[in-house]
Every structure is written in C-alpha cells, then in structure tokens.
Design an enzyme around this catalytic site. Structure first.
Site, mmCIF file in Angstrom:
data_model
loop_
_atom_site.group_PDB
_atom_site.id
_atom_site.type_symbol
_atom_site.label_atom_id
_atom_site.label_comp_id
_atom_site.label_asym_id
_atom_site.label_seq_id
_atom_site.Cartn_x
_atom_site.Cartn_y
_atom_site.Cartn_z
ATOM 1 N N HIS B 232 -2.881 7.140 -6.780
ATOM 2 C CA HIS B 232 -2.880 6.753 -5.380
ATOM 3 C C HIS B 232 -3.254 5.293 -5.169
ATOM 4 C CE1 HIS B 232 -2.110 7.234 -1.267
ATOM 5 N NE2 HIS B 232 -3.226 6.614 -0.998
ATOM 6 N N TYR B 236 -1.710 0.965 -3.362
ATOM 7 C CA TYR B 236 -2.314 -0.170 -2.654
ATOM 8 C C TYR B 236 -2.199 -1.441 -3.474
ATOM 9 C CZ TYR B 236 -3.720 3.422 0.469
ATOM 10 O OH TYR B 236 -3.666 4.469 1.336
ATOM 11 N N HIS B 383 9.149 9.243 2.301
ATOM 12 C CA HIS B 383 7.938 8.473 2.616
ATOM 13 C C HIS B 383 7.804 7.245 1.726
ATOM 14 C CE1 HIS B 383 3.782 7.432 3.388
ATOM 15 N NE2 HIS B 383 3.530 7.548 2.102
ATOM 16 N N PHE B 384 7.899 7.450 0.404
ATOM 17 C CA PHE B 384 7.609 6.270 -0.420
ATOM 18 C C PHE B 384 8.790 5.305 -0.530
ATOM 19 C CE2 PHE B 384 8.203 9.462 -3.946
ATOM 20 C CZ PHE B 384 9.341 8.911 -4.523
ATOM 21 N N HIS B 385 9.965 5.733 -0.061
ATOM 22 C CA HIS B 385 11.023 4.726 0.050
ATOM 23 C C HIS B 385 10.801 3.843 1.278
ATOM 24 C CE1 HIS B 385 13.116 6.772 -3.221
ATOM 25 N NE2 HIS B 385 13.775 5.651 -3.351
ATOM 26 N N ARG B 446 12.119 17.503 -4.344
ATOM 27 C CA ARG B 446 12.316 16.178 -4.925
ATOM 28 C C ARG B 446 12.593 16.345 -6.414
ATOM 29 N NH1 ARG B 446 6.289 13.524 -5.410
ATOM 30 N NH2 ARG B 446 7.430 11.822 -6.325
ATOM 31 N N ARG B 447 12.882 15.266 -7.119
ATOM 32 C CA ARG B 447 12.953 15.249 -8.584
ATOM 33 C C ARG B 447 13.880 16.315 -9.145
ATOM 34 N NH1 ARG B 447 6.855 14.203 -10.771
ATOM 35 N NH2 ARG B 447 6.994 12.008 -10.427
#
Lengths: 285, 598, 73
Positions: B232, B236, B383-385, B446-447
C-alpha cells in the site's frame, strides 16, 4: 500557522466525511451484523485435506433446522463440490480452504467473496432467502488456467430441496419363474427423520413400502417380484422416493443359458418359451 | 553554456545526465508496459486474441511490474534528484555515487525483466508469471527476486544521496527552513524506507531462499501480509512525486503561487506517518486475520484521506490564484482563464480531476465490509488506472514536456501534439476506467485472461457486458495512441538541436511561505519516530498472530510451478555467499558483543 | 486564449500572462470553496448510493451467526 478560513471549513468537512465513512461501516457491522472473514477457524494442513473430517468429503451438511454447512475445497482449477446445492430460506455457513495456491471463492452478483489461502479456512455465514442460480469464480490469479476456474451455486426452492439420495440395485435379466430382486437404499443426510414411501412400478404391478429413515442414516429395502407374474420379455421398472426416480429394464427370459440360441432363432420363439418353462427354474440362480 | 539560458542542464550539467538517463529508462518501461497493456486489453475483452491464454499472465506480470515499478520509480528518482539539487541549489555530493544507484536500479530491473519475459519462451527454463504481487505459493525464478532486491537497494541508495545533500546543506545553512521540494523528497524517502522493510523481509528471509530451494515452504499468509505492508505505501511512493508536481509546478504554470507552504508540509508529514500502517486494508477478505485488526487498518486508511483532501483544496486554490491573476472572475468562471492550451498545465489539471474520481473509488476500497462487493473485482483495476494510471502517469507525462527541455537543452518537439496526447489519455482513461468500475460491480474478476464463463453470465442492470468490453477496448486503443504521440514527442525532442530559448529552472513561489509553518514540522526525526510507533502498533499483533497460527514457514504446500533446473547453480552461488557472509557476521558479533557487554 | 498569449507561453520566458498581482491577504479562494463544496456533495451522495444501494442491494451478504449454533469448531 496561518490557515485560511475556507480551508478550515474544508478541513472540518473532510473530518466529518471521514468519521461519517467509518460510522457507516460500523453501522453495517453492528446493526446489520455484516461480519468479516476472520481468524475464527483453526489452521489446516493442505496436504492432509483428504483425511479431514470436514474437507475429506467436500459437501453440504445440515446442522440445524434451516441451517447448513458447506465444506468447499478450491484447487487448481476447480471447486469441490460443484454445483453446491442449498435450499432457499436457509442459513448456510461456508468453510472454504485451498489445497494448493491462493484462490478466491466469489459468488458473482452477491457479496459472498473471500480469499482462499492454503493453510487457512475462510468461514462465511450467509442467509439465502430466494431460490437462484449463481456462478462462482476464482478472482485471484492461481496459474495458467485460472480463467477456467468456475463453479455453480444453486439455491433451490425449499420444497424441492432435500438431502435424500436414492440408489437401486436390480437384476438386469432373470429366468422366467425366478424372483427379481430390487435392493433400494434411501440415504437421508438431513437432520430430521424422513418419512416417505418407496414405490416400485413394474409392468402393471405396483409395490409400496412406507419407511422412516433416521437423520444421517441410510435405510435399505428389498422388493422381490415373481417373474412368472410378469411373463417373458422386457419390463420397464421405476423406483420412486419423493421426487427421486430410478428406472431400468428387467428382461425375463425362458432360459439364461440358452440366451445366445434364443437370439439366433427368432422364429422359434414360441417353442423356446415352452421349453424353458420346465427347464430353467431353480438351477440358474 | 549559453549566458542567456538558465535551464537545469546549464546549472547542473552532470546531474542533468543522470536525470535524463532515469527518464529514458522510465520511458522505455512505459513503452513496454503500454504494448503489454493493449495486448491484454484486446485479449480480455475478446476483440483480438493472438496469444495463448496462459501467456496472458506473463503479459500481465510484465505490464504491472514495468509500469508500477520501473516507469514510476525511475521517473520519480529523476525528479527527486532535480528537486533536491534545484531547491538546495547545490550539486550532488558525489556524482559517481548518483550513477552507482542509478546503475544498480537498472541492473536490478533488467534481471527481473529477463525472468519475466523468459516466460514467453518455452525453451528457456525460467519464468516469473507471478504478477506484481508474487503471492506464494506461486513461485518465480530466483532471478526475479534478486532483481527486485537490487532495484530496491538502488532506491535506498538514491534516498541516501538526497539525504547527504540535505545534511551538507544544513551544515552550511543551520538556521534555514528546509526548502519545500527537499522537504517533500525527504519525507517521501523516509516513508519509503519504512515501507520497503516489509518486502525486504518477505523476499530476503522467505521468498528468495524458498525459490532457491534452501527452505521447503513459506507461510502464504505471512508473505502476503508482508507484501501489503509494502504494497500500500508503494502507491504513495508513486503518488508523492505527482503531488509534489501539483504543489510546486502546477501553481507556476497556472500563473499563480502555491496557496500554502505550511499545509503542504502538513500533508507530507501525514503521508509519512499514516501510509504504512494501512496495508491490511488490502486483506479485508483474508482468513487468518482478526476483524479487529482489519478495523484498525480501516481507521488509519480513512484518516489517510485527510492529506489528499487537503491537497485538493490547496492545489485548486493555487490554480484559482493563477486564474485570478490572469484576469479570471466569478465563482467558476475563473476556470476559463486557466492556460488550458499548455500541455503541462492541461495534463496536470486533467490528472488531478481524474484523481478526484479515483479518490471516491478509493474511499469505497478503504471501507471494510463494503469490500465484499468490490474485492478483487474489475472495480479495483478501474481504481488504480485512475490513480497510478492517470493521476501519476498523466502528471508525469505532462511535466515531461517541461522537464525534457530542462535536462536535454532542446526545445519540445511539438506542443500541439503534447496537448493532444494529454487530452487523448484523459478521454481514453475515462472510457476504460468507468467500464472497469461498472464491470467490477457485476462481479467480473480482475487478473483473468478470459472472464467469459461456461456455466453462467454476469448480469448487468444497466447496459451489458458487451458494451463494457467495448468501452474497455476503445479506451485501451485511445491510450495506446496517446502513448504513440508521447513517444513521438520524446524522440522528436531528443533529435532536436540545441535551443537558446528555454524557460528558467524554477518552481512556484508561495503565498503563505515556510515562515508561517511551525518549526516542529521540519523535525523529521519526530515524525519518523511517530511513524515507526504507529507501524509497530498496527502490525505487531497481526504478524505475531499469523506466525503463531500458521508457523514462520507455514503449512506443507508445494511451490507452483514446481522448481526449475537452472535454479541449482544460483542456489550454489547464494549458499556459498550466504555462508561467507554469516561467518563474517559471526566473527563481527564475537568481537563486538563482548565489548558492548563490558 | 488569444494569439498573443499563445505566443507568449511559447516564448523563452514561459511565464503565463499575468494581468495583475494578487497578494496573500487580498486572495479569498471562493471559487475553490464552491468547487470543493460540490465535490463534497458528490462524495456524500455517491457514498450513500454505493453503500446502501449497490452494496446492501447485492444480497446475499455475509452475516454473523444470529443464533448461537452449537458445534462450531
């Protein structure tokens, strides 16, 4: 420190937002009883699943009135059992473990979703109100054929659901005059006793027996049918217990040893008949 | 050196070379990652399949590792080096050391990359199709882990380089406040040191020895938890440089000043202390971790929203300051006064807008029980795209249009192509990520190479799965086109001749400066200590409980796929080195310990 | 944006056009407050939608044992 009034307002709003989010989640946990997969279960050796009381035979088991437990194994690249069948209006606790790598057990279109980690058992209790059919997917990459890993979860209407299993062992062929035997086994995996009627229909005849199968037990019944009543030829039979049905065909022949010859000479059917009548009988058993 | 010019390359010619090298490494990874991205987009959505489904996972591993490890981190070590040298106005302490960490990172990622790409070639007995998360018992070739270790050690040395600069500067300027860009680099670096401890332990103590056959088994839950200890905060590590750009570059290109230097410092301090004790929120649905630990992780994660929400205000206010100085008026009318035709501004502003949306899906991901809805579904990919794939990637691409001239001394090849590129990325990602989010709510995993199942179909209340697939594929194509434009500009700029008309190497001034910030904010030791305490608080009990339940080395599980022959040689080498190292360590202890006891 | 600005931004000194200087004390980011207030409302509305419609409507959900069941573990 010099903070603009507007920014102070936003700081407070942001904190309200954060506390509100935590409060919503807490409300879900406390008031609605939504529980996380946790550490309630003991660890388990993935290599010894076959000898495990619960996972040796992956299955659904009744543990109380309207309460069931499902023991599920995820392994490359299937789920056991498949399909998983549970009744509507029930409370089902899933225990899921892995035999090899990390998988998931995720019922598409529902909030039933857990990681399945070798060595750990995921426990989830779920209430099924309505009958439905769901797909189960593995949503954690588990190897080359990960995308083929799927299963089914059937929530069947309560009145169509039981944990009864019927098996019949019957003769295929007997000699005219012999008794045909039908060994009927009725297994009741449910908790309560099962009171039911076993019915055998053969030819124009019907045999019935009322049985009581204790919870978790298997009851065996044998029907004997006199073949001379049936007469020579093929006779379709059906054994029925509740909604379960087993059927087959019994062939009554004049003489078992003569079978090949009988096949040779169709024309002489009538003659063979009368011959066999006196011949066969007791010898052949 | 042109007398008129005051670009970075003019003031720091040696450092500009390293930054340039880091940028080019980053762009090379971006190109590879992009190619793998479009292959998997078209395969997954069933528009064009030309690879074996099993190879999809090698493609996915390459896409993930090259983009979120190589692309992002190479770029950020470049801009961090720029930020330190520019804001302290001093050269690095030893340029050979700077090259050394760059080369270590490059060698490391090359080794890992070889291990991954070898998975495509059946005749090579090597593979690492374990995805970015490398969850045991999935096992990669040892080269993959060794490469990652070297890469991370490279980043540690880079951090040391930045600290050395700061220490030297502090000795000469004992009473000055830490310049804001340096402050941001240092806090981010400290957070990174803390975060990478998790992955270092996971790899060095468990996964690497296991892949070499030195230990038989690992505890899958333990290595997974250690991964997320790092997994995680690493987000950042990608995000902080983008934030830094929003704080120190965006106000300038907007025509204004940074609204508040003190709040920027507060934000980075909050990230330092809150980033790490949150990783368990990736494990809400893991068996073997008590619900209480999950709740603590959620609380920390939710409070981590605070620095991002504060950033939203400060950055938008800085833009508004610029817009009003440019003559903007009204409650929202000032937005029209912003320099939307400047690709550096437009790219960063659009990236920030996408991050606002990403913030929302992140809030959902942070929620504990709602995780049953979205965990490991396509939602998370959406989300992470938006976060790393747009807030970070698009910001990096946009600032490249400012940095590239600074480190090459050449004018940007085309500003219009650059503007088209950033807009295309925004549009493409809007299609793709929106459809991914919606697909996730239907339960699409996903994946997964081919998320089309035999026994059932995903049911959409609005639209259809086909429509979602079409949006994902369209988005993927637009993103690929955007990348083509980006590389055209990078290559075009590299081939340009020297330019005499480059902007000066400057960053934004502040409205409320460091003099308004309490001194305690610059006390890095204090914040690091608090961060460590919070980590101990959040992780000691979960880790002890996991080890207590499953054992340090876990249950009896076979590695998957089963180990490979080429491992034998490496095993021998590592064993040999390991024994030697242990012996010398033992000797050292023997000499030191009695001294300490006495 | 007019032609002059475009040329200016392309020029060597790429400082965007500045019509006036606004200092610290004369700047109230009211536009920011409006935008961020709007964002706040969107977040709250979407949060409620996601939690109470999407999540709780996505039955069945994992619940704790309402009744104490004998024989667990």
């Amino acid at each position: 420190m010099n903070i603009h009034t507007y920014e102070k307002v936003w700081l407070i709003a942001a904190l309200v937002l954060i506390v509100g989010f935590i409060a919503t989640i807490t409300y879900g946990s406390v008031a609605l009883g939504i529980t996380m997969v946790g550490d309630q279960e003991e660890t388990i050796e993935p290599s010894e699943l076959n000898d495990d009381e619960r996972f040796g035979e992956p299955r659904v088991e009744q543990v109380g009135e309207n309460e069931y437990e499902a023991y599920v194994i995820a392994q490359t690249f299937t789920f056991y059992p498949d399909p998983i069948e549970v009744p509507a209006d029930s409370e089902v606790t899933f225990y899921v473990t892995s035999r090899d790598v990390i998988h998931s057990f995720s019922v598409a279109g529902t909030n039933i979703n857990t990681m399945v980690i070798p060595g750990e058992v995921s426990k989830m209790t779920v209430e099924f109100d309505e009958p439905d059919e769901y797909g189960v997917v593995c949503n954690e990459y588990c190897g080359d054929f990960h995308h083929t890993m799927e299963g089914l979860l059937h929530v069947v209407p309560e009145d169509e659901f039981d944990m009864t299993e019927l098996s019949v062992e019957a003769d295929d062929e007997i000699e005219l005059g012999d008794e045909a035997t039908f060994d009927v086994a009725v297994e009741n995996a449910a908790l309560d006793d099962l009171e039911t009627t076993v019915t055998l229909e053969i030819g124009n005849e019907t045999f019935e027996e009322t049985i009581t199968v204790a919870g978790g037990e298997t009851h065996e019944t044998t029907f004997e049918v006199d073949s001379s009543e049936l007469g020579e030829g093929d006779h379709d039979w059906t054994v029925t217990v509740d909604d379960y049905e087993e059927s087959g065909t019994l062939t009554v022949v004049e003489d078992l040893e003569d079978e090949d010859e009988t096949d040779d000479g169709d024309d002489e059917d009538g003659d063979d008949d009368s011959d066999g009548d006196t011949d066969g009988g007791e010898d052949d058993e | 050196m042109s007398e008129a010019r005051d670009a970075y390359i003019d003031n720091f010619p040696a450092e500009a070379k390293v930054v340039r090298a880091a940028f080019y490494s980053s762009f090379f990874a971006l190109a590879l990652g992009g190619v793998f991205g479009i292959i998997q987009t078209l395969h997954r959505t069933d528009f064009y399949r030309f690879i074996d489904p099993a190879d999809y996972y090698t493609v996915l591993t390459a896409h993930g590792v090259f983009l979120v490890i190589s692309f992002t981190i190479f770029f950020l070590v470049g801009i961090f080096t720029w930020a330190i040298t520019t804001s302290l106005d001093r050269e690095v302490e030893d340029i050979r050391f700077t090259w050394a960490w760059y080369l270590l990172m490059a060698v490391g990622i090359t080794l890992s990359g070889i291990a991954i790409l070898a998975g495509f070639i059946d005749s090579i007995d090597m593979s690492a199709s374990v995805l970015f998360t490398f969850y045991a018992p999935l096992q990669a070739h040892p080269l993959f882990y060794i490469g990652l270790v070297l890469f991370v050690v490279g980043t540690w040395l880079a951090g040391l380089d930045w600290f050395r600069s700061w220490w030297a500067w502090k000795a000469e300027n004992p009473d000055e406040r830490i310049p804001l860009p340096t402050f941001m680099v240092l806090t981010t670096t400290l957070m990174w040191y803390l975060a990478t401890l998790g992955v270092a332990v996971a790899i060095l103590f468990f996964l690497l020895p296991w892949s070499l056959g030195l230990i038989e088994t690992v505890n899958p839950l333990l290595t997974r938890t250690l991964f997320w200890f790092f997994g995680h905060p690493v987000v950042y590590f990608w995000l902080m440089p983008a934030y830094m750009m929003w704080y120190i570059m965006l106000p300038k290109v907007s025509g204004g000043k940074l609204f508040s230097d003190p709040l920027a410092r507060v934000v980075f301090v909050l990230f330092l202390i809150l980033s790490v004790p949150t990783g368990i929120h990736h494990q809400y649905l893991d068996p073997g971790i008590a619900e209480g630990f999950k709740f603590i992780a959620m609380t920390n994660t939710m409070f981590l929203l605070l620095p991002s929400l504060l950033t939203a205000f400060t950055v938008v206010a800085s833009m508004e300051h610029g817009a009003r100085q440019r003559g903007g008026t009204g409650y929202v009318g000032w937005l029209k006064a912003l320099p939307w035709r400047d690709p550096v501004f437009a790219g960063m502003a659009l990236a920030g807008l996408m991050f606002a949306a990403a913030g929302f899906s992140g809030m959902i991901n942070a929620g504990m029980n709602i995780n049953y809805l979205v965990h490991n579904t396509f939602w998370v990919v959406g989300h992470f795209h938006l976060t790393v794939g747009t807030a970070v990637a698009l910001t990096f691409m946009a600032v490249t249009y400012w940095f590239l001239p600074q480190v090459t001394g050449k004018a940007l090849w085309s500003r219009s192509v650059a503007l088209g590129q950033v807009v295309l990325w925004f549009v493409g990602m809007t299609f793709m990520s929106n459809a991914m989010h919606r697909g996730g709510l239907l339960g699409i995993p996903r994946r997964t190479a081919e998320p089309q199942y035999d026994g059932f179909e995903f049911e959409a209340a609005v639209g259809s799965v086909g429509e979602l697939d079409a949006q994902v594929a369209l988005g993927g194509v637009l993103l690929t086109l955007s990348l083509v434009l980006f590389f055209a500009n990078v290559i075009g700029t590299a081939l340009n001749g020297r330019s005499d008309a480059l902007p000066a190497n400057e960053y934004a001034e502040t409205l409320s400066g460091p003099e308004d910030a309490p001194l305690v904010l610059d006390n890095l030791k204090l914040w690091t200590a608090i961060a460590v305490v919070l980590v101990i608080f959040a992780y000691t009990f979960p880790l002890l409980s996991i080890i207590d339940r499953g054992g340090l080395l876990g249950p009896d599980v076979n590695p998957f796929p089963v180990s490979l022959e080429s491992v034998a040689f490496l095993t021998f080498a590592v064993e040999h080195l390991g024994t030697a190292a242990l012996e010398s360590a033992g000797n050292a202890v023997q000499t030191v310990v009695p001294g300490v006891i006495r | 944006m007019d032609q002059a600005t475009e040329e200016l931004t392309q020029s060597r000194d790429r400082e965007p056009e500045r019509k006036r200087e606004i200092g610290h004390d004369e700047f109230d980011p009211i536009g920011t407050l409006v935008l961020i207030g709007l964002y706040f409302l969107i977040l709250v509305a979407l949060w409620f939608f996601m939690y109470f419609v999407e999540f709780l409507g996505n039955d069945p959900t994992v619940v704790g044992l309402v009744l104490t069941v004998v024989g667990l573990q």
